[in-house]
Design a protein around this motif. Structure first.
Motif, PDB file in Angstrom:
ATOM      1  N   GLN A  95      82.456 126.203  76.605  1.00 32.42           N
ATOM      2  CA  GLN A  95      83.564 125.538  75.921  1.00 32.42           C
ATOM      3  C   GLN A  95      83.893 124.217  76.599  1.00 32.42           C
ATOM      4  OE1 GLN A  95      85.212 126.924  72.958  1.00 32.42           O
ATOM      5  NE2 GLN A  95      85.536 124.710  72.957  1.00 32.42           N
ATOM      6  N   ALA A  96      83.897 124.214  77.932  1.00 35.58           N
ATOM      7  CA  ALA A  96      84.168 122.980  78.672  1.00 35.58           C
ATOM      8  C   ALA A  96      83.084 121.937  78.416  1.00 35.58           C
ATOM      9  CB  ALA A  96      84.277 123.281  80.170  1.00 35.58           C
ATOM     10  N   ARG A  99      83.612 120.342  75.019  1.00 33.32           N
ATOM     11  CA  ARG A  99      84.709 119.363  75.051  1.00 33.32           C
ATOM     12  C   ARG A  99      84.247 118.054  75.686  1.00 33.32           C
ATOM     13  NH1 ARG A  99      88.057 123.850  76.802  1.00 33.32           N
ATOM     14  NH2 ARG A  99      87.784 123.101  78.946  1.00 33.32           N
ATOM     15  N   GLU A 100      83.470 118.152  76.767  1.00 34.67           N
ATOM     16  CA  GLU A 100      82.984 116.939  77.427  1.00 34.67           C
ATOM     17  C   GLU A 100      82.016 116.190  76.524  1.00 34.67           C
ATOM     18  OE1 GLU A 100      82.576 114.185  80.654  1.00 34.67           O
ATOM     19  OE2 GLU A 100      84.063 115.706  80.128  1.00 34.67           O
ATOM     20  N   LEU A 102      82.143 115.906  73.426  1.00 34.22           N
ATOM     21  CA  LEU A 102      82.927 115.231  72.393  1.00 34.22           C
ATOM     22  C   LEU A 102      83.348 113.825  72.831  1.00 34.22           C
ATOM     23  CD1 LEU A 102      83.697 116.473  69.642  1.00 34.22           C
ATOM     24  CD2 LEU A 102      86.016 116.773  70.536  1.00 34.22           C
ATOM     25  N   THR A 103      83.435 113.594  74.131  1.00 34.82           N
ATOM     26  CA  THR A 103      83.862 112.272  74.626  1.00 34.82           C
ATOM     27  C   THR A 103      82.816 111.196  74.362  1.00 34.82           C
ATOM     28  OG1 THR A 103      82.974 112.599  76.873  1.00 34.82           O
ATOM     29  CG2 THR A 103      85.212 113.400  76.435  1.00 34.82           C
ATOM     30  N   GLU A 126      84.284 121.758  67.429  1.00 38.10           N
ATOM     31  CA  GLU A 126      85.114 120.648  67.890  1.00 38.10           C
ATOM     32  C   GLU A 126      84.966 119.432  66.979  1.00 38.10           C
ATOM     33  OE1 GLU A 126      87.324 120.737  70.329  1.00 38.10           O
ATOM     34  OE2 GLU A 126      86.833 122.820  70.779  1.00 38.10           O
ATOM     35  N   GLN A 272      89.450 123.562  82.270  1.00 41.68           N
ATOM     36  CA  GLN A 272      90.886 123.564  82.110  1.00 41.68           C
ATOM     37  C   GLN A 272      91.454 124.810  82.748  1.00 41.68           C
ATOM     38  OE1 GLN A 272      91.757 123.009  77.937  1.00 41.68           O
ATOM     39  NE2 GLN A 272      91.013 120.896  77.949  1.00 41.68           N
ATOM     40  N   ASP A 275      90.628 128.088  81.466  1.00 42.39           N
ATOM     41  CA  ASP A 275      89.219 128.484  81.515  1.00 42.39           C
ATOM     42  C   ASP A 275      88.909 129.342  82.727  1.00 42.39           C
ATOM     43  OD1 ASP A 275      88.566 127.041  79.244  1.00 42.39           O
ATOM     44  OD2 ASP A 275      88.143 125.216  80.368  1.00 42.39           O
TER      45      ASP A 275
END
Length: 277
Positions: A95-96, A99-100, A102-103, A126, A272, A275
């Motif tokens: 999941q982390a 998210r990364e 996506l940047t 995402e 996060q 997490d």
């Protein structure tokens, strides 16, 4: 007593540590992954006790620790987890990583999303939340479904034959389509990664991924640390073809130093607070 399976014989915090760990080892011989909370519930012991036991087993090379629990060590040459197993393996790390990833997404880009990896499914979830114009090409039915009916996303699914037990469409239709595609980013997953190459357990999947690599300007590999310093049966591309690698902090600095520099560049996805377990 010795003939009972771990599920039939509850453990306890008062049991001798060596006995508890023996039963945990037995469980991991027959199962792939579990969270600390699940193991505590299954065996009737505290989460803190499970974490201490898993830390020791990991230090002895018997399991590999994740933030939320542990995974069994397997020879990745031909073995791969089922989709259900993969979803609970290093779930927080994946999941982390999504998210990364996506940047790196910007409005107007054309993205290739890999097939065969749960981390790419999480990335699709995402992407579905964004309200920016994108073009997405994928041979993964989960990814395609997650991005269906998004007016801001132009979705292309080249097609192929469905691989049983997965969301992957494989074969010549997809590979032929990709020959004339030029995308900004290919978000790639992998069965195994070492300092020389990315590899897969299935030949047809490896062939499709090579076509995707050739179709993209930048290749960003999304892989949790449990997949590193391993090699699966089929070599996909040399590690130099990868622009960036997004992983978690379970991959040590010593392991990262074995990879060529400056490419691929490593990005450690921040965890996060929710997490960490």
């Amino acid at each position: 007593m010795a003939d009972q399976s771990p599920s039939e014989m509850p453990l306890s915090d008062e049991m001798l540590p060596a006995q508890r760990r023996e039963h945990l080892i037995e469980w991991f011989e027959n199962n792939h992954a579990a969270s600390s909370q699940d193991l505590a519930r299954m065996f009737g012991i505290s989460v803190s006790t499970v974490r201490r036991d898993l830390d020791l087993l990991a230090s002895e090379g018997l399991v590999k620790r994740t933030h939320g629990g542990a995974v069994a060590l397997r020879n990745r040459s031909t073995w791969e987890p089922t989709t259900d197993e993969a979803r609970i393996t290093a779930a927080e790390e994946k999941q982390a990583i999504a998210r990364e990833a996506l940047t790196f997404v910007k409005p107007g880009q054309a993205l290739l999303i890999d097939t065969g990896g749960v981390v790419c499914h999480l990335l699709a979830d995402e992407l579905a939340k964004l309200n920016i114009p994108l073009t997405v090409i994928t041979n993964d039915l989960y990814v395609a479904n997650a991005l269906t009916y998004r007016e801001n996303i132009a979705l292309h699914v080249p097609g192929g034959a469905l691989r049983f037990g997965s969301y992957s469409l494989l074969g010549s239709p997809g590979e032929e389509f990709l020959k004339d595609i030029r995308c900004d980013i290919f978000f790639m997953s992998a069965a195994a990664v070492d300092e020389t190459c990315v590899s897969e357990t299935v030949l047809e999947l490896s062939q499709l991924k090579r076509a995707m690599v050739d179709a993209a300007r930048d290749v960003i590999l999304l892989a949790d640390s449990a997949r590193f310093m391993e090699r699966a049966l089929h070599r996909t591309v040399p590690i130099e073809r990868i622009s960036r690698i997004i992983t978690d902090d379970g991959l040590t600095a010593k392991s990262r130093e074995r990879f060529p520099s400056p490419s691929p560049a490593f990005h450690i996805a921040p965890m996060q607070p929710q997490d960490r377990a």
